[in-house]
Design a protein around this motif. Structure first.
Motif, mmCIF file in Angstrom:
data_model
loop_
_atom_site.group_PDB
_atom_site.id
_atom_site.type_symbol
_atom_site.label_atom_id
_atom_site.label_comp_id
_atom_site.label_asym_id
_atom_site.label_seq_id
_atom_site.Cartn_x
_atom_site.Cartn_y
_atom_site.Cartn_z
ATOM 1 N N UNK A 68 55.125 13.623 -19.101
ATOM 2 C CA UNK A 68 55.952 14.824 -18.902
ATOM 3 C C UNK A 68 55.094 16.055 -18.643
ATOM 4 N N UNK A 69 53.925 16.113 -19.251
ATOM 5 C CA UNK A 69 53.023 17.248 -19.088
ATOM 6 C C UNK A 69 52.243 17.081 -17.783
ATOM 7 N N UNK A 70 52.450 17.973 -16.805
ATOM 8 C CA UNK A 70 51.760 17.828 -15.511
ATOM 9 C C UNK A 70 50.231 17.906 -15.629
ATOM 10 N N UNK B 88 47.821 14.932 -14.420
ATOM 11 C CA UNK B 88 46.751 15.156 -13.435
ATOM 12 C C UNK B 88 45.425 14.608 -13.964
ATOM 13 N N UNK B 89 45.144 14.835 -15.248
ATOM 14 C CA UNK B 89 43.921 14.291 -15.850
ATOM 15 C C UNK B 89 43.940 12.768 -15.834
ATOM 16 N N UNK B 90 45.094 12.192 -16.143
ATOM 17 C CA UNK B 90 45.217 10.728 -16.151
ATOM 18 C C UNK B 90 44.981 10.159 -14.758
ATOM 19 N N UNK B 91 45.538 10.809 -13.749
ATOM 20 C CA UNK B 91 45.336 10.347 -12.365
ATOM 21 C C UNK B 91 43.871 10.441 -11.963
ATOM 22 N N UNK C 226 45.137 4.794 -20.725
ATOM 23 C CA UNK C 226 44.537 6.095 -20.398
ATOM 24 C C UNK C 226 45.480 7.212 -20.832
ATOM 25 N N UNK C 227 46.741 7.089 -20.490
ATOM 26 C CA UNK C 227 47.712 8.117 -20.846
ATOM 27 C C UNK C 227 47.895 8.219 -22.368
ATOM 28 N N UNK C 228 47.876 7.078 -23.029
ATOM 29 C CA UNK C 228 48.006 7.063 -24.496
ATOM 30 C C UNK C 228 46.842 7.792 -25.154
#
Length: 150
Positions: free
Chosen positions: A25-27, A31-34, A65-67
């Motif tokens: 939800x947090x852009x 962006x960091x995850x991508x 990664x997102x976790x």
């Protein structure tokens, strides 16, 4: 028309790799995850990053990664966690330090060693032909004449 739709689907296939339920939800975090995902290898597809791969393991890595980012890890900590868990092979661009220096230097070193061996071999071979006694003895000449007549 069906061919056009099929071609567009094949071209855009990597876009469908990241599922909507994976997106944060947090852009800023997304962006960091991508960005981190671009440097991580899919262990199934080998030369694709995990964002472009639709393999289940790539999905698991994207979620991991997102976790880690949601848990408050920095980019370096998140990547270090994944490398500790899956090994350095998961990095698309391996580190060029430590024991990897041996691997980075082995190719050029072997090339130089092979070139050196070839030069030494060719010099010894040319010296043996030039310096060797190429003339035949009288007995050898007579035997050669005898063989050539038959």
């Amino acid at each position: 028309m069906k061919r056009l739709v099929l071609c567009l689907c094949l071209i855009a296939a990597p876009v469908f790799a990241v599922q909507p339920d994976e997106i944060l939800d947090d852009p800023a975090l997304e962006a960091r995850a991508r960005e981190l995902s671009q440097g991580l290898r899919c262990l199934v597809c080998r030369n694709e990053n995990i964002d472009d791969s639709s393999a289940q393991l790539a999905r698991d890595l994207r979620l991991l990664v997102r976790e880690r980012l949601v848990a408050g890890d920095t980019d370096e900590e998140a990547v270090a966690f994944i490398v500790d868990r899956y090994g350095e092979y998961v990095l698309l661009k391996p580190q060029s330090g430590g024991s990897n220096l041996i691997l980075w230097g082995a190719g050029p070193l072997m090339l130089l060693l092979g070139g050196l061996i070839a030069v030494v071999y060719l010099r010894r071979r040319s010296r043996s032909v030039e310096g060797g006694d190429a003339s035949l003895s009288d007995d050898e000449k007579a035997r050669l004449r005898e063989i050539m007549k038959n």
